[in-house]
Design a protein around this motif. Sequence first.
Motif: not given
Length: 217
Positions: A37-42, A48-51, A116-124
């Motif tokens: 969700x974090x990646x999808x919404x930048x 949403x994140x708090x939920x 965005x690259x860091x977000x993707x790495x975090x998701x991985x």
Amino acid sequence: MTTRPGALARLFGASHNDRFANLVKELATIGVACAAHFRATDGQDVPGIVEFERRADKIVDEIHELLDNSFIMRFDIPEAMKLTDEVDDVIDGMRRAAAHIDIYKPFLHTLRPEAKELIIAGEKAIQALSNLITILGEPRLTLHRARELARVINDAESEADRVIARAERGLVAEFSKPAANTLEFIALDKLYQMLEEMTDDAKRCGKLVVSLARKEA
């Protein structure tokens, strides 16, 4: 004297092992969903994140209660507690990053490619952590398999390190000029650090799971 079947197991908390494994896996699964969700919404959807964070907190409370009411478990109870809190910290970190983006929205309403690259790495890393935590529900942990799964987290963390090094060099070049906007520099630099920390947090969790596997080897 006759002992009822399973009485000793209940006394020493063996019946809690599966419940713990299922709950910590559920916690990790929330982390995966939150990262997606974090990646999808930048990172722009703070409510949403708090939920996701609130859902995670409820599971953490349940795990703490379970461990507090256990005498002896398959896994060392303090280590199980630490793993729970560390996985929760991964989710808390995403909430903090989203709050930072919201505070500095004038400068972060459109994220730069490095963010965005860091977000993707975090998701991985978080997805890999969830895969690793799954093995806690197996009858016996295999050290080799745990290390292999943890290596995926480490690879994501190394990728994030390379991205943030490149991003910070770019910030120095861009904001060393006399007319540079100091607030924008602070917003970007702090964001990069917070996003990179997501992979660091996941790596720490991975080390804890590998430690648990090592003790069963």
